[in-house]
Design an enzyme around this catalytic site. Structure first.
Site, PDB file in Angstrom:
ATOM      1  N   THR A 176      28.090  37.322  -0.621  1.00  0.00           N
ATOM      2  CA  THR A 176      27.245  36.130  -0.559  1.00  0.00           C
ATOM      3  C   THR A 176      25.772  36.493  -0.340  1.00  0.00           C
ATOM      4  O   THR A 176      25.462  37.392   0.429  1.00  0.00           O
ATOM      5  CB  THR A 176      27.726  35.232   0.592  1.00  0.00           C
ATOM      6  OG1 THR A 176      29.076  34.849   0.308  1.00  0.00           O
ATOM      7  CG2 THR A 176      26.873  34.003   0.754  1.00  0.00           C
TER       8      THR A 176
ATOM      9  N   GLY B 145      29.960  39.440   8.126  1.00  0.00           N
ATOM     10  CA  GLY B 145      30.227  39.687   9.540  1.00  0.00           C
ATOM     11  C   GLY B 145      30.030  41.151   9.878  1.00  0.00           C
ATOM     12  O   GLY B 145      30.439  42.025   9.130  1.00  0.00           O
TER      13      GLY B 145
ATOM     14  N   GLU C 168      35.040  31.664   2.328  1.00  0.00           N
ATOM     15  CA  GLU C 168      36.102  32.052   1.389  1.00  0.00           C
ATOM     16  C   GLU C 168      36.425  30.929   0.410  1.00  0.00           C
ATOM     17  O   GLU C 168      37.571  30.664   0.111  1.00  0.00           O
ATOM     18  CB  GLU C 168      37.364  32.486   2.149  1.00  0.00           C
ATOM     19  CG  GLU C 168      37.173  33.650   3.099  1.00  0.00           C
ATOM     20  CD  GLU C 168      36.680  34.921   2.425  1.00  0.00           C
ATOM     21  OE1 GLU C 168      36.876  35.061   1.213  1.00  0.00           O
ATOM     22  OE2 GLU C 168      36.054  35.747   3.112  1.00  0.00           O
TER      23      GLU C 168
END
Lengths: 668, 668
Positions: free
Chosen positions: A150, A189, A432
């Protein structure tokens, strides 16, 4: 825990329970052995003193929380490496190890993406040679990694990603660049300050041509000093609703070079001279995405279950109001409006766990077929995992909020743990695959199926076979039974798919392009997808409980059947507008459903606490002042409050610093 | 702000707007003068450099946030004292000053309860002599106070409060005690470390008898040192989903003595010898509660409006996907599913502001009548304010979440400000009357009205007069017009009130007590109350826009009419199940409504950004990376991220402290 310390109401509730608690726990876990294994693991982990916090996380600053999370994540990782060493990478059943994170890290581990997407991508998209190099490094965490796909400007639309990887045959390297602000990687993350590697998804340029997005493994920090390498701009993206300790980061490249062999080459390859070769279908990458989405269904179900346990136990302990003069205040669990808020969430917790387990099994079968070269079932599995991820996260988010609100003001306190459960679950509505986008993916599959039906093709995938019964426009003859309700939902789904199809066709007929017609029909398409998903959940839940009843005791079986019926009647009432449109259901039928719904609440009431206990979450996992097994709600609320650093001093410095000078000024 | 700096999409959107923006702003504010006054005040406050934060609040620890909030609250309080000095205590219109809090304190001020409930209670429940003493002290903030009613064990059920005030005629004092843990006061804002006084609601005992709950004014901290007085146990209750800086506290007493004159004596009195005298109706205390609830309706509408502005502007700036090959990515605002998520929230923002203003006016009239001794309209006003508080906070909470989710992952970032807007608004679903409890209050009024109708009494209160048209059980003849939809909702409300009444009566007939019957009918009762409330909102919104159209330009009037129609059609489709039960609406009618709904989305689309601009929230008030006027979304996201203290160092200490040692260990 001795029973003398347990709240008297909870003792009384547990005595009322009509089924064997252990039997339910084993059923929920998926077998007695799994229960034992889970408990042993929980015991090991939760005995580690260093994993306990002196000060609750919520009092710390953003930075302190991150550092504390890394501390605990290292301890856990060490344990997990030992625990998992002989396990297959994709386990037979959805992983329950998750369960200890809420008890230790509390929020999301900064290693979360390392343990999931980083390792899964190495496993799924590297060729054998690459895997031999990288998998051990990743498993030992010498390479700590994340998955950077992303960007600031692109999430849903992967083809729009802007990061570039340009091949230079001179040096046999790729040159990574972040050409614009919106091209910055954003969200992964652990990316902020934790990882030293990442999988970077970038547009591949070679021999003057763009070949679309490809994954690369990239070292971004020095292994010894952890300093970002020259040409790498990396940091964290700041605070969020949840995921406070996930260390989500941003990443930009400026002429950053990596060796040719760092492209993940299982499906495609760039030769030394720069020739691009595509070797296998792109569809295979669906595999990883499906695993991740199936896990999300299970996580959401776990989080909803936790919220339901907390709210049910609190509602048994809490007394309020006095409907009859001179009588004691009733437990709030005795108010029918409270039962309405809670019991559906117990039922949904069970339903989605069962659906999650079924989906996992289905997925393993499909992955097995894929490994044998058969990709036929992939579109159905993709469609299934998309709508189930969307609808389950939506239902669980709403359910957790309902549980929180059912706890009144105390549910608003972080020490109830309900706000965190909400924050984590609602995030899954977006990551997701954004839910609306996913529902439209499933809708595409449903419209293809509908076209098949219109063309007289009856060889449909199993999960959409029911549509054949509704190919001709007749109203479904309603019956107020479990099977009747499921057929009613099938009629609704079929009706909505047909409406969406007709709407799209109408617009095409009026001269709109396919794409415009799709957009104009998209509200209908989303609704069709949701309705189809409800059919699947209802069918699987109902069938699996039916099937299990052969091996369960009659007492437990009866209670689980009540939950199935509650789930069905609840949704029939919620969707009565749709059902009225597509079936012969009458006002009397609806009135009867309403009465039955209230009867079911009364039937479930005596077992409410038992059902909550049956999810078998340890107090450390629930981490809630309101939901602990012993029901010492008020004592725990006060104990937690007293931990506030503000309460360590009788007078806060702000009095002398600001309030007194304010008084002085006001005198003038 | 020069237009060259504004995002090109927003410039284009603004050029498309079909109405005069200023005209809308004046309409939203309630008049051009109010707009000027508001802007001037905002200008004054937002020019103060000391009110700007160097580091975003979310990076601070819990304690640091509190101290920073006190600092800013003192500056604001000084300003406000100056600004409000010639204003009536209850203003003519709902206060807009609120608007600057999100721009300064960001969260809730620790003085919030002082400025609302503490002063309102002094004003409403003290006799003239007491008021003369305390009102100036409170206005100057020499007495900083809060309102301590809720206890750890009791919120909803006031008669159950456990704190005691026992009169001692010897010393002419009340002795305050907290007999149990659950008797601790819990929740009052500012109570933790901020206030030195509070209104304590306690069970009054005198001459050996309990006289129920009474309010007392109690000094709890030394005025010079701010130390808690002996016999007072006070502190803060810990972190929450929002209200982080509100300093909500707990309070316990041990034989704490206060003078007799500290009981608030407007309605009741304890004489020197201990004789208790009740002088005025308890009903009067409804007055304060109504004001608070009406304010909540307005606050919720403001917060929803803010969320809608943020999401609409972001959706105009954000481009994603490529439905047609080789064409640029469309603005996400062009996706019909996105329009469906956003436009209803613009409409709701307008609807609830208008309803809030109408309710305020209604309330002032009733309060005027009360001051002349006429209490007749009080039950209707109470019923109105209960259901409107419940339904508005519910709708706004859901709407804010929808706006947040419509911003995808970026909406999950705290810098979008959407999480905070959610946290503040959802709290209002619980405080000042838990929503389910409030809906049941309104239901009680509706059932009384229904009994009146059954008894042939046609002298009903104005807001329930419509029920007379549905006294006889006939299906309402549906019409697909604005008025038709409103009448349809009336039919639904009447039908649900009848069903709830019949259900309760059936249970009474079957031998249940009144109280049990009420509980068993409570799902129906809640639904009846919600349906009635929807009628009110639709009627008021529709009528007020109709009325305003006489003075507005045709261009603006047309757009506002579209919002009214969108609101009506949206809810008709949402509630089609109910409407199908209580009217002659057909499938074709519903299909037509669906088509009309989509037409309205298309009609509103060109004005979407203009409508968002029309709420006229300054950037400082929105405080959002996604929602600023200039649309520099990505730049702001990055700027905010770079403020993270974690980003101040390239390598976090946790690497050396935890990760390296972990590697060392793993080698063994």
């Amino acid at each position: 825990m001795t029973s003398t310390k347990v709240n008297v109401d909870l003792v009384r509730e547990r005595a009322k329970c009509t089924f064997d608690l252990k039997e339910l726990i084993h059923f929920v876990d998926g077998g007695e052995e799994i229960t034992s294994e889970r408990k042993a693991f929980e015991e090991t982990v939760l005995a580690i003193k260093e994993l306990k916090d002196d000060i609750p996380e919520d009092y710390l600053s953003h930075k302190e929380r991150y550092e504390n999370a890394i501390r605990k994540a290292c301890i856990l990782r060490e344990l997990r490496v030992r625990h998992d060493q002989n396990k297959p990478l994709i386990p037979e059943k959805p992983t329950y190890v998750y369960n200890i994170l809420p008890a230790t890290i509390k929020d999301i581990s900064p290693f979360f993406l390392h343990e999931s997407m980083f390792i899964a991508t190495i496993w799924g998209l590297m060729n054998d040679e690459q895997k031999a190099e990288w998998l051990p490094k990743a498993m030992e965490m010498k390479a700590i990694g994340t998955y950077a796909q992303t960007e600031l400007g692109h999430g849903t639309f992967l083809r729009g990603l802007e990061t570039t990887a340009t091949y230079d045959p001179e040096t046999e390297e790729f040159i990574l660049n972040t050409p614009t602000l919106t091209a910055y990687k954003w969200w992964p993350g652990g990316l902020g300050h934790t990882v030293n590697h990442c999988i970077v998804v970038a547009q591949l340029y070679t021999q003057g041509k763009c070949h679309g997005i490809q994954p690369f493994i990239v070292q971004i920090r020095d292994l010894e000093t952890h300093m970002p390498l020259p040409g790498v701009h990396v940091g964290e993206i700041g605070p969020k609703m949840g995921f406070q300790t996930a260390n989500n980061g941003f990443l930009g490249f400026k002429n950053f070079r990596i060796p040719r062999k760092n492209m993940l080459m299982r499906n495609s390859e760039v030769k030394k001279d720069g020739t691009f070769v595509r070797s296998r279908s792109d569809k295979l990458t669906y595999g990883t995405m499906v695993i991740v989405r199936v896990n999300i269904v299970n996580d959401a179900a776990m989080q909803l279950s936790a919220a339901a346990i907390i709210a049910v136990r609190y509602s048994a302990v809490r007394h309020q109001s006095q409907p009859k003069p001179n009588e004691p205040e009733p437990q709030i669990l005795d108010y029918v409006t409270q039962q309405r808020k809670l019991f559906i969430n117990i039922a949904t917790g069970h339903a989605l766990r069962i659906v999650g387990r079924w989906l996992w099994k289905t997925m393993l079968g499909v992955l097995q077929n894929i490994s044998e070269g058969n990709l036929e079932q992939l579109p159905e599995l993709h469609a299934l995992s998309c709508c189930l991820k969307a609808v389950c996260t939506q239902d669980c988010t709403a359910g957790i909020e309902q549980c929180r609100l059912a706890c009144g003001g105390h549910g608003y306190m972080k020490s109830s743990n309900l706000p965190l459960l909400y924050g984590l679950t609602t995030a899954a509505m977006t990551y997701e695959g954004e839910n609306t986008v996913l529902l439209l993916q499933t809708a595409r599959f449903l419209l293809k199926t509908w076209t098949q039906i219109l063309e007289g093709d009856t060889k449909l995938n199993p999960t959409v076979l029911y549509l054949l019964n509704f190919a001709k426009p007749t109203d479904y003859r309603w019956e107020n039974t479990n099977q009747g309700i499921i057929k009613g939902f099938q009629a609704v789904a079929a009706g909505k798919i047909k409406t969406a199809y007709d709407t799209a066709m109408k617009h095409v007929g009026a001269g709109k392009s396919q794409e415009e017609a799709w957009n104009l029909a998209s509200i209908q398409l989303v609704e069709a997808s949701e309705a189809h998903c409800r059919v699947i959940i209802c069918e699987v839940f109902s069938n699996e409980i039916q099937r299990a009843s052969n091996t369960l005791s009659p007492n437990l079986s009866r209670v689980l059947q009540q939950l199935v019926e509650l789930y069905l009647v609840h949704w029939a009432l919620e969707k009565k507008g749709d059902i009225l449109l597509y079936s012969t259901i009458s006002r009397d039928d609806i009135a009867a459903l309403r009465i039955r719904y209230e009867e079911l609440l009364a039937l479930i009431r005596p077992n409410a606490v038992g059902l909550a206990d049956g999810f078998d979450f340890r107090d450390e996992v629930l981490n809630s002042t309101l939901g602990a097994y012993d029901g010492r709600v008020y004592e725990r609320l006060m104990e937690e409050a007293l931990k506030s650093p503000l309460n360590a001093e009788p007078v806060n410095s702000s009095f002398h610093k600001y309030i007194k000078p304010f008084w002085e000024k006001a005198k003038l």
